[in-house]
Scaffold this active site. Structure first.
Site, PDB file in Angstrom:
ATOM      1  N   THR A  14       0.913  -1.425   0.294  1.00 20.28           N
ATOM      2  CA  THR A  14      -0.099   0.255   0.047  1.00 20.28           C
ATOM      3  C   THR A  14       1.152   1.490   0.329  1.00 20.28           C
ATOM      4  O   THR A  14       0.178   2.225  -0.576  1.00 20.28           O
ATOM      5  CB  THR A  14      -0.662   0.204   1.122  1.00 20.28           C
ATOM      6  OG1 THR A  14      -2.042  -1.175   1.372  1.00 20.28           O
ATOM      7  CG2 THR A  14      -1.652   1.531   1.607  1.00 20.28           C
ATOM      8  N   GLU A 131       8.346  10.221  10.041  1.00 22.88           N
ATOM      9  CA  GLU A 131       7.067  10.438  10.584  1.00 22.88           C
ATOM     10  C   GLU A 131       5.847   9.799   9.521  1.00 22.88           C
ATOM     11  O   GLU A 131       4.918  10.443  10.513  1.00 22.88           O
ATOM     12  CB  GLU A 131       7.256  12.141   8.837  1.00 22.88           C
ATOM     13  CG  GLU A 131       6.058  12.992   9.418  1.00 22.88           C
ATOM     14  CD  GLU A 131       5.839  13.428  11.031  1.00 22.88           C
ATOM     15  OE1 GLU A 131       6.174  14.700  10.839  1.00 22.88           O
ATOM     16  OE2 GLU A 131       4.812  13.250  11.452  1.00 22.88           O
ATOM     17  N   VAL A 134       3.655   7.886  12.934  1.00 23.37           N
ATOM     18  CA  VAL A 134       2.879   8.314  13.666  1.00 23.37           C
ATOM     19  C   VAL A 134       1.360   9.311  12.842  1.00 23.37           C
ATOM     20  O   VAL A 134       2.139  10.078  12.059  1.00 23.37           O
ATOM     21  CB  VAL A 134       3.346   8.986  14.470  1.00 23.37           C
ATOM     22  CG1 VAL A 134       1.933   9.119  15.993  1.00 23.37           C
ATOM     23  CG2 VAL A 134       4.291   8.209  15.635  1.00 23.37           C
ATOM     24  N   ILE A 138      -0.011  13.171   8.646  1.00 20.32           N
ATOM     25  CA  ILE A 138      -0.875  14.200   9.340  1.00 20.32           C
ATOM     26  C   ILE A 138       0.892  14.688   9.493  1.00 20.32           C
ATOM     27  O   ILE A 138       1.718  13.807  10.879  1.00 20.32           O
ATOM     28  CB  ILE A 138      -1.149  14.108  11.078  1.00 20.32           C
ATOM     29  CG1 ILE A 138      -2.412  13.501  10.697  1.00 20.32           C
ATOM     30  CG2 ILE A 138      -1.300  15.220  11.483  1.00 20.32           C
ATOM     31  CD1 ILE A 138      -3.249  12.868  11.698  1.00 20.32           C
ATOM     32  N   GLY A 189     -11.978  -2.147   3.778  1.00 29.52           N
ATOM     33  CA  GLY A 189     -10.390  -2.093   3.854  1.00 29.52           C
ATOM     34  C   GLY A 189      -9.639  -1.419   4.677  1.00 29.52           C
ATOM     35  O   GLY A 189      -8.253  -0.870   4.421  1.00 29.52           O
ATOM     36  N   GLU A 192      -7.184  -5.013   8.786  1.00 31.16           N
ATOM     37  CA  GLU A 192      -6.590  -5.340   8.514  1.00 31.16           C
ATOM     38  C   GLU A 192      -7.328  -6.795   8.618  1.00 31.16           C
ATOM     39  O   GLU A 192      -8.020  -7.070   9.096  1.00 31.16           O
ATOM     40  CB  GLU A 192      -5.184  -6.370   9.024  1.00 31.16           C
ATOM     41  CG  GLU A 192      -3.972  -4.587   9.499  1.00 31.16           C
ATOM     42  CD  GLU A 192      -3.135  -4.713   7.853  1.00 31.16           C
ATOM     43  OE1 GLU A 192      -3.451  -5.676   7.068  1.00 31.16           O
ATOM     44  OE2 GLU A 192      -3.075  -3.100   7.951  1.00 31.16           O
ATOM     45  N   ASP A 203      -1.158  -0.704  18.000  1.00 31.23           N
ATOM     46  CA  ASP A 203      -1.144  -0.058  17.121  1.00 31.23           C
ATOM     47  C   ASP A 203      -1.441   1.490  17.649  1.00 31.23           C
ATOM     48  O   ASP A 203       0.024   1.693  17.490  1.00 31.23           O
ATOM     49  CB  ASP A 203      -2.129  -0.341  15.585  1.00 31.23           C
ATOM     50  CG  ASP A 203      -2.070   0.761  14.512  1.00 31.23           C
ATOM     51  OD1 ASP A 203      -0.387   0.410  14.079  1.00 31.23           O
ATOM     52  OD2 ASP A 203      -2.184   1.909  14.252  1.00 31.23           O
ATOM     53  N   LYS A 207       2.013   4.213  18.261  1.00 28.46           N
ATOM     54  CA  LYS A 207       2.162   6.036  18.036  1.00 28.46           C
ATOM     55  C   LYS A 207       2.396   6.192  19.626  1.00 28.46           C
ATOM     56  O   LYS A 207       3.574   7.240  19.414  1.00 28.46           O
ATOM     57  CB  LYS A 207       1.177   5.914  17.090  1.00 28.46           C
ATOM     58  CG  LYS A 207       1.065   5.448  16.044  1.00 28.46           C
ATOM     59  CD  LYS A 207      -0.148   5.351  15.487  1.00 28.46           C
ATOM     60  CE  LYS A 207      -0.556   4.005  13.984  1.00 28.46           C
ATOM     61  NZ  LYS A 207      -1.536   4.480  13.871  1.00 28.46           N
TER      62      LYS A 207
HETATM   63  N1  LIG Z   1      -0.975   1.094   5.339  1.00 26.84           N
HETATM   64  C1  LIG Z   1      -0.720   2.083   6.020  1.00 26.84           C
HETATM   65  O1  LIG Z   1      -1.844   3.062   6.171  1.00 26.84           O
HETATM   66  C2  LIG Z   1      -0.017   2.459   7.017  1.00 26.84           C
HETATM   67  C3  LIG Z   1       0.494   3.975   7.352  1.00 26.84           C
HETATM   68  C4  LIG Z   1       1.345   3.841   8.042  1.00 26.84           C
HETATM   69  C5  LIG Z   1       2.204   3.361   8.408  1.00 26.84           C
HETATM   70  N2  LIG Z   1       2.095   1.847   7.441  1.00 26.84           N
HETATM   71  C6  LIG Z   1       3.181   0.890   7.501  1.00 26.84           C
HETATM   72  O2  LIG Z   1       4.453   1.273   6.667  1.00 26.84           O
HETATM   73  C7  LIG Z   1       4.442  -0.218   6.108  1.00 26.84           C
HETATM   74  C8  LIG Z   1       4.292  -0.928   5.395  1.00 26.84           C
HETATM   75  O3  LIG Z   1       3.070  -0.461   5.337  1.00 26.84           O
HETATM   76  P1  LIG Z   1       1.521  -1.526   3.800  1.00 26.84           P
HETATM   77  O4  LIG Z   1       0.045  -1.235   4.119  1.00 26.84           O
HETATM   78  O5  LIG Z   1       2.748  -0.659   2.500  1.00 26.84           O
HETATM   79  O6  LIG Z   1       2.145  -2.912   3.846  1.00 26.84           O
HETATM   80  P2  LIG Z   1       1.697  -4.024   2.559  1.00 26.84           P
HETATM   81  O7  LIG Z   1       0.841  -3.285   2.387  1.00 26.84           O
HETATM   82  O8  LIG Z   1       1.775  -5.083   3.702  1.00 26.84           O
HETATM   83  O9  LIG Z   1       3.260  -4.661   1.803  1.00 26.84           O
HETATM   84  C9  LIG Z   1       4.414  -4.632   2.342  1.00 26.84           C
HETATM   85  C10 LIG Z   1       5.316  -4.392   1.364  1.00 26.84           C
HETATM   86  O10 LIG Z   1       6.246  -5.577   1.954  1.00 26.84           O
HETATM   87  C11 LIG Z   1       6.833  -6.312   1.333  1.00 26.84           C
HETATM   88  N3  LIG Z   1       7.880  -7.003   2.166  1.00 26.84           N
HETATM   89  C12 LIG Z   1       7.045  -8.624   2.879  1.00 26.84           C
HETATM   90  N4  LIG Z   1       8.098  -8.751   3.552  1.00 26.84           N
HETATM   91  C13 LIG Z   1       9.271  -8.684   2.850  1.00 26.84           C
HETATM   92  C14 LIG Z   1      10.067  -9.421   2.616  1.00 26.84           C
HETATM   93  N5  LIG Z   1      10.682 -10.262   3.802  1.00 26.84           N
HETATM   94  N6  LIG Z   1      11.230  -8.689   1.703  1.00 26.84           N
HETATM   95  C15 LIG Z   1      10.715  -8.563   0.745  1.00 26.84           C
HETATM   96  N7  LIG Z   1       9.429  -7.661   0.627  1.00 26.84           N
HETATM   97  C16 LIG Z   1       8.749  -8.168   1.622  1.00 26.84           C
HETATM   98  C17 LIG Z   1       5.507  -7.128   0.762  1.00 26.84           C
HETATM   99  O11 LIG Z   1       6.659  -7.578  -0.547  1.00 26.84           O
HETATM  100  P3  LIG Z   1       4.645  -8.887  -2.028  1.00 26.84           P
HETATM  101  O12 LIG Z   1       4.249  -7.085  -2.042  1.00 26.84           O
HETATM  102  O13 LIG Z   1       5.310  -9.094  -2.934  1.00 26.84           O
HETATM  103  O14 LIG Z   1       4.434  -9.012  -1.312  1.00 26.84           O
HETATM  104  C18 LIG Z   1       4.739  -5.880   0.774  1.00 26.84           C
HETATM  105  O15 LIG Z   1       5.557  -5.074  -0.927  1.00 26.84           O
HETATM  106  C19 LIG Z   1       4.044  -0.649   7.904  1.00 26.84           C
HETATM  107  O16 LIG Z   1       5.407  -0.201   8.602  1.00 26.84           O
HETATM  108  C20 LIG Z   1       3.369   0.030   8.266  1.00 26.84           C
HETATM  109  O17 LIG Z   1       3.448  -0.307   9.890  1.00 26.84           O
HETATM  110  C21 LIG Z   1       0.834   1.406   6.793  1.00 26.84           C
END
Ligand SMILES: NC(=O)c1ccc[n+]([C@@H]2O[C@H](COP(=O)([O-])OP(=O)(O)OC[C@H]3O[C@@H](n4cnc5c(N)ncnc54)[C@H](OP(=O)(O)O)[C@@H]3O)[C@@H](O)[C@H]2O)c1
Length: 435
Positions: A14, A131, A134, A138, A189, A192, A203, A207
């Protein structure tokens, strides 16, 4: 124009895809504001062949994520993989060790290992920024580090989890129960497939620990955050709170009290009753909001989207722009050696009002037993609502609001009632947020 800032992007989910879209869409504007282009040179994820809806052909694909840290053509590694430990942490450590910058959105990793990473960053003179960890889009860490830098803060609190806020505010709107609204959040969505970290408050606790360290200049202490989630909140609690002039929100609160050796830090994530007139009461849906109270600034409210590809990417790229400008300061506002260790406060010392909900057998004498326990523990009752039989069975709900008093008295009253056959379910206590 100056040399580009060269980025390796680990994680194409994402947030990772959001970062690619933002860097591509606003390329020229970003370069103008950063003083030089920001250029993604290498990317990685688990599955190379997956269609991610963006063109990856101009970036080098790296099979072994850990190899990103050693690439000579990379200035900053952006970690968007997730997980407090494991491959994300290994990459973060080795990137900083190699003198690369590190940008991450990973609150779990920063809450658990942020100080260690900040120490490596300081040793290697490498920028480290988070940034996006958290409150998503924002700019609250920047706000605290820079905007309130001249203030003493004694309380930072807010709505730090969009999933919980969506579930609670939808329960409020529809009258539906927790499970139904959690399913709705998953369908939209916002939650999770495994929503445990969200609904159990973990979570938000990650933060809060980061906010407290930056806002108060204390050593980050995630283990000291006392955490309760929203799974026990019922539609009837929301209706009773409404009748009393409150909404229910999951609020993370960090407060600092005392001086010198006596300084104590209370960090808590709990469902709270928020008065209708409080700004947090108007925060609905998946929005996040953080309130910081400075001695000169007064109350500041930071509000916006706490998650999602675009807002989170906005925060990640803002960190990259700072690094490109050479403007990244100490990640926790001051050098880690200047962060002060602070003992956790005794929650029993908290002076406040509480909402307490009992589920009790529908028979004479039960109310008298509860009020006697309150009296014996020194809890003074401000108001009390008793609701009739519920649809499922013979139990009734008794909800009360206490007058202001020490929290240890409420704990004592519940201890006196513990094991009573009159109580058919564990009571739920929710503090009333002070204005
Ligand atoms: N989603 C949000 O709105 C949001 C907001 C604030 C912070 N965050 C933080 O941002 C981070 C990413 O979140 P996300 O929602 O983008 O997660 P996500 O959609 O699950 O994406 C995770 C990515 O990491 C890759 N990955 C996982 N294990 C791996 C490994 N061993 N080697 C290489 N690549 C690997 C996955 O690959 P594949 O795609 O090939 O499976 C995927 O592309 C997290 O720490 C989350 O807490 C997310």
């Amino acid at each position: 124009m100056a040399e580009p800032l060269r980025i390796a992007l680990a994680g194409l989910g994402t947030v990772g895809v959001g970062v690619i879209r933002l860097v591509e869409t606003n390329r020229d504007m970003i370069a103008a504001r950063a003083g030089r282009p920001i250029e993604i040179v290498a990317v990685t994820a688990r599955e190379r062949g997956r269609d991610r809806g963006v063109d990856l052909s101009s970036y080098a694909w790296v099979d072994d994520m850990q190899a990103m840290a050693g690439r000579a053509d990379v200035d900053v590694v952006v970690e968007l993989v997730g997980g407090s430990d494991g491959p994300a942490l290994t990459l973060a450590r080795s990137a900083l060790d190699a003198g690369k910058g590190l940008v991450t959105a990973n609150k779990a990793m920063v809450a658990h290992h942020g100080l260690e990473l900040a120490e490596i960053a300081a040793m290697r003179n490498a920028p480290f920024a988070f940034e996006a960890a958290v409150a998503g889009g924002i700019p609250v860490l920047k706000g605290l580090r820079e905007g309130t830098a001249a203030n003493a803060l004694d309380r930072i609190y807010g709505i730090l989890n969009g999933t919980c806020n969506y579930v609670l505010s939808e329960m409020e709107q529809t009258g539906a129960d927790f499970e139904e609204m959690l399913r709705a959040a998953q369908e939209k969505g916002y939650a999770e497939a495994d929503p445990a970290f969200d609904i159990e408050g973990v979570d938000a606790a990650h933060k809060l620990a980061i906010l407290a360290a930056i806002g108060f200049g204390t050593r980050i202490d995630f283990d000291a955050v006392r955490t309760e989630g929203i799974t026990q909140v019922r539609a009837s609690d929301i209706a009773q709170a409404d009748a009393l002039g409150y909404v229910i929100r999951l609020v993370g609160i960090a407060s600092l009290a005392g001086e010198g050796e006596e300084r104590r830090l209370l960090q808590r994530v709990r469902p709270c009753l928020v008065p209708f007139r409080h700004p947090l009461a108007a925060v609905t849906g998946p929005t996040n909001a953080v309130v910081a109270e400075g001695d000169f600034s007064g109350r500041l409210l930071f509000q916006g989207a706490g998650a999602g590809d675009k807002p989170t990417a906005s925060a990640v790229v803002a960190d990259l722009i700072d690094i490109a400008r050479g403007q990244s300061g100490a990640p926790f506002s001051v050098p880690t050696t200047s962060l002060v260790p602070c003992e956790p406060a005794d929650p029993g010392d908290r002076i406040g009002r509480d909402y307490i909900r009992f589920t009790v057998a529908d028979r004479p004498g039960v109310l008298a037993e509860i009020t006697a326990a309150m009296r014996d523990a020194g809890v003074s009752i401000e108001s009390l609502i008793q609701r009739g039989r519920n649809a499922e069975g013979g139990d009734v709900q008794v909800a009360m609001v206490t007058h202001e008093g020490p929290e240890r008295c409420v704990t004592k009253a519940l201890e006196l009632l513990d094991g009573s056959p009159s109580l058919t379910a564990p009571p739920l206590v929710m503090p009333i947020l002070k204005d």
